[in-house]
Design a protein around this motif. Structure first.
Motif, PDB file in Angstrom:
ATOM      1  N   GLU A 180       0.830  -1.215   0.000  1.00  0.00           N
ATOM      2  CA  GLU A 180       0.000   0.000   0.000  1.00  0.00           C
ATOM      3  C   GLU A 180       0.860   1.259   0.000  1.00  0.00           C
ATOM      4  N   ARG A 181       1.901   1.271   0.842  1.00  0.00           N
ATOM      5  CA  ARG A 181       2.766   2.456   0.910  1.00  0.00           C
ATOM      6  C   ARG A 181       3.533   2.659  -0.398  1.00  0.00           C
ATOM      7  N   LEU A 182       3.944   1.537  -1.031  1.00  0.00           N
ATOM      8  CA  LEU A 182       4.666   1.651  -2.301  1.00  0.00           C
ATOM      9  C   LEU A 182       3.727   2.190  -3.386  1.00  0.00           C
ATOM     10  N   ARG A 183       2.481   1.699  -3.415  1.00  0.00           N
ATOM     11  CA  ARG A 183       1.493   2.183  -4.394  1.00  0.00           C
ATOM     12  C   ARG A 183       1.253   3.679  -4.201  1.00  0.00           C
ATOM     13  N   ALA A 184       1.141   4.095  -2.939  1.00  0.00           N
ATOM     14  CA  ALA A 184       0.885   5.514  -2.638  1.00  0.00           C
ATOM     15  C   ALA A 184       2.027   6.390  -3.146  1.00  0.00           C
ATOM     16  N   ASN A 185       3.219   5.768  -3.321  1.00  0.00           N
ATOM     17  CA  ASN A 185       4.368   6.508  -3.843  1.00  0.00           C
ATOM     18  C   ASN A 185       4.607   6.222  -5.329  1.00  0.00           C
ATOM     19  N   GLY A 186       3.590   5.660  -5.973  1.00  0.00           N
ATOM     20  CA  GLY A 186       3.657   5.454  -7.424  1.00  0.00           C
ATOM     21  C   GLY A 186       4.519   4.287  -7.862  1.00  0.00           C
ATOM     22  N   LEU A 187       4.795   3.338  -6.931  1.00  0.00           N
ATOM     23  CA  LEU A 187       5.639   2.191  -7.296  1.00  0.00           C
ATOM     24  C   LEU A 187       4.792   0.930  -7.482  1.00  0.00           C
ATOM     25  N   ALA A 188       5.129   0.149  -8.523  1.00  0.00           N
ATOM     26  CA  ALA A 188       4.392  -1.088  -8.808  1.00  0.00           C
ATOM     27  C   ALA A 188       5.103  -2.312  -8.226  1.00  0.00           C
ATOM     28  N   THR A 189       6.144  -2.102  -7.426  1.00  0.00           N
ATOM     29  CA  THR A 189       6.913  -3.207  -6.820  1.00  0.00           C
ATOM     30  C   THR A 189       5.983  -4.254  -6.209  1.00  0.00           C
ATOM     31  N   GLU A 190       6.220  -5.527  -6.593  1.00  0.00           N
ATOM     32  CA  GLU A 190       5.408  -6.612  -6.059  1.00  0.00           C
ATOM     33  C   GLU A 190       6.040  -7.086  -4.753  1.00  0.00           C
ATOM     34  N   VAL A 191       5.265  -7.102  -3.668  1.00  0.00           N
ATOM     35  CA  VAL A 191       5.805  -7.511  -2.367  1.00  0.00           C
ATOM     36  C   VAL A 191       5.445  -8.975  -2.107  1.00  0.00           C
ATOM     37  N   LEU A 192       6.466  -9.756  -1.799  1.00  0.00           N
ATOM     38  CA  LEU A 192       6.291 -11.188  -1.535  1.00  0.00           C
ATOM     39  C   LEU A 192       6.845 -11.486  -0.144  1.00  0.00           C
ATOM     40  N   ALA A 193       6.568 -12.706   0.366  1.00  0.00           N
ATOM     41  CA  ALA A 193       7.069 -13.056   1.698  1.00  0.00           C
ATOM     42  C   ALA A 193       7.523 -14.503   1.765  1.00  0.00           C
ATOM     43  N   GLY A 194       8.522 -14.736   2.634  1.00  0.00           N
ATOM     44  CA  GLY A 194       8.900 -16.096   3.010  1.00  0.00           C
ATOM     45  C   GLY A 194      10.010 -16.715   2.176  1.00  0.00           C
ATOM     46  N   PRO A 195      10.455 -17.905   2.623  1.00  0.00           N
ATOM     47  CA  PRO A 195      11.592 -18.580   1.993  1.00  0.00           C
ATOM     48  C   PRO A 195      11.396 -18.902   0.508  1.00  0.00           C
TER      49      PRO A 195
END
Ligand code: NAD
Ligand code: MG
Length: 394
Positions: free
Chosen positions: A69-84
């Motif tokens: 959400e914070r990345l989108r609010a800053n105009g970034l399309a970065t996909e956030v993933l989690a875990g090993p």
């Protein structure tokens, strides 16, 4: 020039931050595809704003939505993933050329192996990965034609002091042995009696290098040098006798290679990890690392001593497991991680770190390190034994 595409595993740590510092000096050469951090989400967020990666990986799934959400609010399309699994995915993306392996400890093994199996250029800071699974790791490097470049300053110095066609054959190129330099850490001259009461803050105050907390404690016990002896065995295909340690408190000579004709070649520089990082990023060319040139008259003196194996029993333990082979180095590494974590949480005195490791090695049956499941099982067993030994002391 096509830019080199990078994944940085452990971007939020000491090595990760230094790597991004070098990368930011050369926007024409490098493009960041993926950044990973475990729990320092704020640092990861700031790094994403600056480097605009396609992927960011966090340790805990609960942080995904907020960061996205914070990345989108800053105009970034970065996909956030989690875990090993996500770490392994970003380490092996088809578009990635090089992977900086800078996760600390055993957690780095599988993502680094994923990069090896994808045939990447691997910039290896995560020495624990090689200590845990050296034979397997090096087999996979050969099988997948991965390019392995050492980031650890000592190994990077040895790499630079060996001929380019070394190919793991010391006899062919006339190498007699290598000398790994060691600063001796913060307790090189501390009275032994005082070592009983040292605190985590004292152990983490390294005289020359600024590093993460685990490797700082390893430097204080000299287990860091022990892990580096094992790392050198695998990187350069040397026998334990061909790997010597010399104390050099100034950390200006980063390591040396002794040849049969009497010549000794070394790499020198200011103690700043951006030098080996820039070397490995750009190899075989050279780029500016942002490091000041070496001023030898200002340093004036370079000193050397033999290591004291009694003051630093962890160094002796590392040679012991190297000679034993099989899973012994895996057990040493796991017990060390558990003991260091307990020391940092003030549940174990400094001098007991070596005792816990030695006792864990005594309990676990030696066996061959055949494959990854065997290595992971030995790691898990050693952790549970070390935990139990620490509990029992309390
Ligand atoms: P650090 O503690 O500063 O950073 C560690 C990084 O690993 C962080 O990004 C953290 O988020 C990540 N991480 C930690 N646990 C994780 C987990 N379970 N899963 C996923 N990610 C996790 O450590 P550092 O000093 O940067 O050291 C990193 C590695 O480089 C270590 O293996 C160390 O031995 C090696 N190294 C460091 C230096 C140095 O100067 N700092 C020098 C030589 C080698
Ligand atoms: Mg080192």
């Amino acid at each position: 020039m096509t830019r080199q595409k990078l994944t940085i595993l452990g971007a939020t740590g000491s090595i990760g931050v230094s790597t991004l510092d070098v990368v930011a000096r050369h926007p024409d050469r490098y493009e960041v595809i993926a950044l990973t951090g475990n729990s320092r989400i704020e640092v990861l967020f700031t790094q994403c704003l600056q480097h605009r990666p396609r992927f960011a990986v966090v340790g805990d799934g609960k942080d995904v939505a907020g960061l996205t959400e914070r990345l989108r609010a800053n105009g970034l399309a970065t996909e956030v993933l989690a875990g090993p699994a996500a770490l392994e995915r970003v380490a092996s993306l088809p578009e990635v050329d090089a992977v900086m392996a800078a996760i600390v400890g055993a957690a780095g093994l599988q993502p680094t192996l994923a990069a090896v199996r994808a045939g990447k250029r691997i910039l290896l800071a995560n020495k624990e990965a090689l200590v845990m699974g050296g034979a397997l790791f090096m087999d996979e490097v050969r099988r997948h034609r991965a390019v392995l470049l050492p980031i650890d300053s000592e190994h990077n110095a040895v790499f630079q002091s060996l001929p380019a066609d070394y190919a793991g054959d010391p006899a062919r190129v006339g190498v007699r042995h290598i000398l790994l330099t060691a600063s001796g850490g913060p307790f090189r001259t501390t009275p032994l009696e005082r070592l009983r009461q040292v605190t985590p803050a004292e152990a983490c105050a390294h005289p020359n290098w600024s590093m993460g907390r685990k490797i700082s404690v390893d430097s204080a016990t000299m287990m860091n040098k022990g892990l580096e002896v094992i790392e050198a065995r695998w990187l350069f295909n040397l026998t334990p006798e061909q790997i010597q340690v010399v104390i050099h408190p100034q950390s200006v000579i980063h390591s040396l290679v002794q040849y049969v004709d009497g010549s000794v070649l070394a790499e020198l520089g200011n103690p700043d990890m951006r030098t080996p990082i820039a070397h490995a990023l750009a190899w075989p060319v050279r780029i500016d690392a942002g490091v000041a040139p070496l001023d030898l008259p200002a340093i004036a003196q370079l000193n050397f001593e033999r290591p004291d194996f009694e003051r630093f029993p962890c160094l002796a333990l590392a040679y012991r497991v190297l000679r034993a082979g099989g899973i012994a180095p895996t057990v040493l590494n796991a017990a060390n991680e558990v003991a260091v974590a307990a020391f940092l949480e003030e549940r174990l005195p400094f001098l007991a770190i070596a005792d816990i490791i030695a006792a864990t090695l005594d309990v676990i049956e030696p066996s061959a390190a055949i494959d990854l499941p065997t290595i992971l099982a030995a790691d898990a067993q050693a952790r549970s034994v070390a935990h139990e030994l620490i509990e029992r002391r309390a």
